[in-house]
Design an enzyme around this catalytic site. Structure first.
Site, PDB file in Angstrom:
ATOM      1  CG  HIS A   1      -2.869   1.098  -2.563  1.00  0.00           C
ATOM      2  ND1 HIS A   1      -1.716   1.014  -2.689  1.00  0.00           N
ATOM      3  CD2 HIS A   1      -3.481   0.596  -3.671  1.00  0.00           C
ATOM      4  CE1 HIS A   1      -1.271   0.152  -3.790  1.00  0.00           C
ATOM      5  NE2 HIS A   1      -2.468  -0.175  -4.319  1.00  0.00           N
TER       6      HIS A   1
ATOM      7  CG  LEU B   1      -1.967  -1.207   1.259  1.00  0.00           C
ATOM      8  CD1 LEU B   1      -2.780  -1.027   2.500  1.00  0.00           C
ATOM      9  CD2 LEU B   1      -2.784  -1.340   0.037  1.00  0.00           C
TER      10      LEU B   1
ATOM     11  CB  SER C   1       3.161   2.633  -9.702  1.00  0.00           C
ATOM     12  OG  SER C   1       3.162   1.011  -9.755  1.00  0.00           O
ATOM     13  CB  SER C   2       3.017  -1.699  -5.734  1.00  0.00           C
ATOM     14  OG  SER C   2       1.843  -1.315  -5.366  1.00  0.00           O
TER      15      SER C   2
ATOM     16  CD  GLN D   1      -4.621  -8.178 -11.323  1.00  0.00           C
ATOM     17  OE1 GLN D   1      -5.895  -8.828 -10.734  1.00  0.00           O
ATOM     18  NE2 GLN D   1      -4.101  -6.970 -11.340  1.00  0.00           N
TER      19      GLN D   1
ATOM     20  CD  GLN E   1      -7.681  -2.362 -12.383  1.00  0.00           C
ATOM     21  OE1 GLN E   1      -6.827  -3.008 -12.590  1.00  0.00           O
ATOM     22  NE2 GLN E   1      -7.809  -1.386 -11.187  1.00  0.00           N
TER      23      GLN E   1
HETATM   24  P1  AMP Z   1      -3.288  -2.079  -7.252  1.00  0.00           P
HETATM   25  O1  AMP Z   1      -2.824  -2.642  -5.693  1.00  0.00           O
HETATM   26  O2  AMP Z   1      -1.901  -1.473  -7.945  1.00  0.00           O
HETATM   27  O3  AMP Z   1      -4.042  -3.303  -7.915  1.00  0.00           O
HETATM   28  O4  AMP Z   1      -4.279  -0.954  -7.169  1.00  0.00           O
HETATM   29  C1  AMP Z   1      -5.353  -1.101  -6.245  1.00  0.00           C
HETATM   30  C2  AMP Z   1      -6.416   0.417  -6.472  1.00  0.00           C
HETATM   31  O5  AMP Z   1      -5.452   1.160  -6.277  1.00  0.00           O
HETATM   32  C3  AMP Z   1      -6.591   0.432  -8.000  1.00  0.00           C
HETATM   33  O6  AMP Z   1      -7.935   0.784  -8.024  1.00  0.00           O
HETATM   34  C4  AMP Z   1      -5.785   1.385  -8.464  1.00  0.00           C
HETATM   35  O7  AMP Z   1      -6.406   2.102  -9.795  1.00  0.00           O
HETATM   36  C5  AMP Z   1      -5.553   2.476  -7.371  1.00  0.00           C
HETATM   37  N1  AMP Z   1      -4.226   3.064  -7.508  1.00  0.00           N
HETATM   38  C6  AMP Z   1      -2.913   2.525  -7.587  1.00  0.00           C
HETATM   39  N2  AMP Z   1      -2.254   3.588  -7.823  1.00  0.00           N
HETATM   40  C7  AMP Z   1      -3.009   4.742  -7.339  1.00  0.00           C
HETATM   41  C8  AMP Z   1      -2.623   6.226  -7.732  1.00  0.00           C
HETATM   42  N3  AMP Z   1      -1.191   6.516  -7.390  1.00  0.00           N
HETATM   43  N4  AMP Z   1      -3.396   6.910  -7.499  1.00  0.00           N
HETATM   44  C9  AMP Z   1      -4.844   6.407  -7.248  1.00  0.00           C
HETATM   45  N5  AMP Z   1      -5.119   5.137  -7.233  1.00  0.00           N
HETATM   46  C10 AMP Z   1      -4.358   4.489  -7.407  1.00  0.00           C
END
Ligand code: AMP
Length: 287
Positions: free
Chosen positions: A43, A39, A191-192, A67, A159
């Site tokens: 997130h 996170l 981003s992770s 995925q 997505q």
């Molecule tokens: P993930 O853990 O990468 O699958 O992301 C989970 C959720 O967090 C998804 O709805 C992503 O679009 C959202 N998310 C990931 N990075 C960001 C970000 N930088 N800003 C806003 N939402 C994000």
């Protein structure tokens, strides 16, 4: 916020269902934030939005194998459950669902959810099977948690639309809420996967956001020519010596259809591999 209270943490469908059933019986609205963990502030902004709108917040953490393509980073995808639990607790989350693969995909399973048209372009051809994995897992999570609302980030714009389409088509009684992209101070979309990028590599990654901003400026100045704008965006991104551009496209934000000229709402989406790390970003081209 119920900061002092430990969230319920469970990996079992039966337990999360029972917890949600109790909350519903108390008349609480249920919100869900699906994530793959590791996170970050992006997130957390989803969780905060969910918290504002729902009385009982479920965060799911599941690195979804279906995925990821065979050549992708499923095995090395960052995982830090202890940290994630701490962050979720600080944000007042009520329940954290951390299922195993076997819990989500029972032995011998053969059922998938597929959104057809809107997964064909943009990331679709570069990540065969990716959206099928996403829609399948999100459908399962919705059926397990049965939330009134679920929150997704604009960071993954395709997505978001694909999930909205699925919810509409399958009549899921779930409101889809979207949250703007959260960025690092320099503009890089959080981003992770950003932890894979070090020093100079990160700087090169910034070309994506800079190109989006420049395009937005061009449109603000009155440019309406999609071809011309995209040429500039592609040039900027491809100028990175260790960058492979996958795509840059301008589409209608409501259905992802490519645009030739900008006459109304438009969204610019890009994807590239920078030092082997796949990054995506997008921006609204306001008129
Ligand atoms: P993930 O853990 O990468 O699958 O992301 C989970 C959720 O967090 C998804 O709805 C992503 O679009 C959202 N998310 C990931 N990075 C960001 C970000 N930088 N800003 C806003 N939402 C994000």
């Amino acid at each position: 916020m119920s900061e002092a209270v430990d969230p319920q943490v469970t990996g079992e469908i039966a337990e999360v269902r029972a917890a949600v059933r109790r909350a519903r019986a108390e008349g609480l609205s249920i919100g869900c934030v699906p994530t793959m963990g590791a996170l970050h502030a992006g997130h957390l902004s989803l969780i905060d939005e969910c918290r504002r709108r729902s009385r009982y917040v479920v965060v799911t953490i599941f690195v979804n194998p279906t995925q990821f393509g065979p050549q992708e980073d499923f095995k090395k995808y960052p995982r830090d459950l202890k940290k994630d639990e701490g962050l979720a607790k600080e944000r007042g989350v009520d329940c954290i669902f951390i299922p195993s693969q076997g819990e989500i995909y029972p032995e011998g399973d053969q059922t998938f959810v597929v959104v057809t048209e809107w997964t064909r372009g943009l990331c679709g051809p570069f990540r065969p099977g990716h959206f099928r994995g996403v829609t399948t897992v999100v459908a399962k999570l919705f059926l397990i948690v049965q939330p009134h609302a679920a929150v997704f980030g604009e960071k993954d714009f395709q997505q978001l639309l694909v999930i909205q389409r699925m919810v509409q088509d399958l009549h899921f009684p779930v409101g889809i809420i979207s949250v703007p992209t959260v960025r690092e101070p320099d503009g890089l979309a959080m981003s992770s996967r950003n932890i894979y990028l070090k020093g100079e590599q990160r700087e090169e990654a910034l070309n994506l956001y800079v190109s989006l901003q420049e395009a937005q400026e061009q449109v603000k100045k009155g440019d309406r020519d999609v071809k011309k704008i995209l040429t500039e965006v592609r040039r900027k991104i491809a100028s990175g010596p260790h960058t492979d551009l996958e795509y840059a496209e301008i589409v209608r934000p409501e259905n992802l259809q490519p645009l030739e000229g900008i006459t109304g709402p438009a969204r610019l989406l890009v994807a590239a591999r920078v030092h082997g790390v796949r990054l995506i970003d997008n921006i609204a081209l306001a008129l």
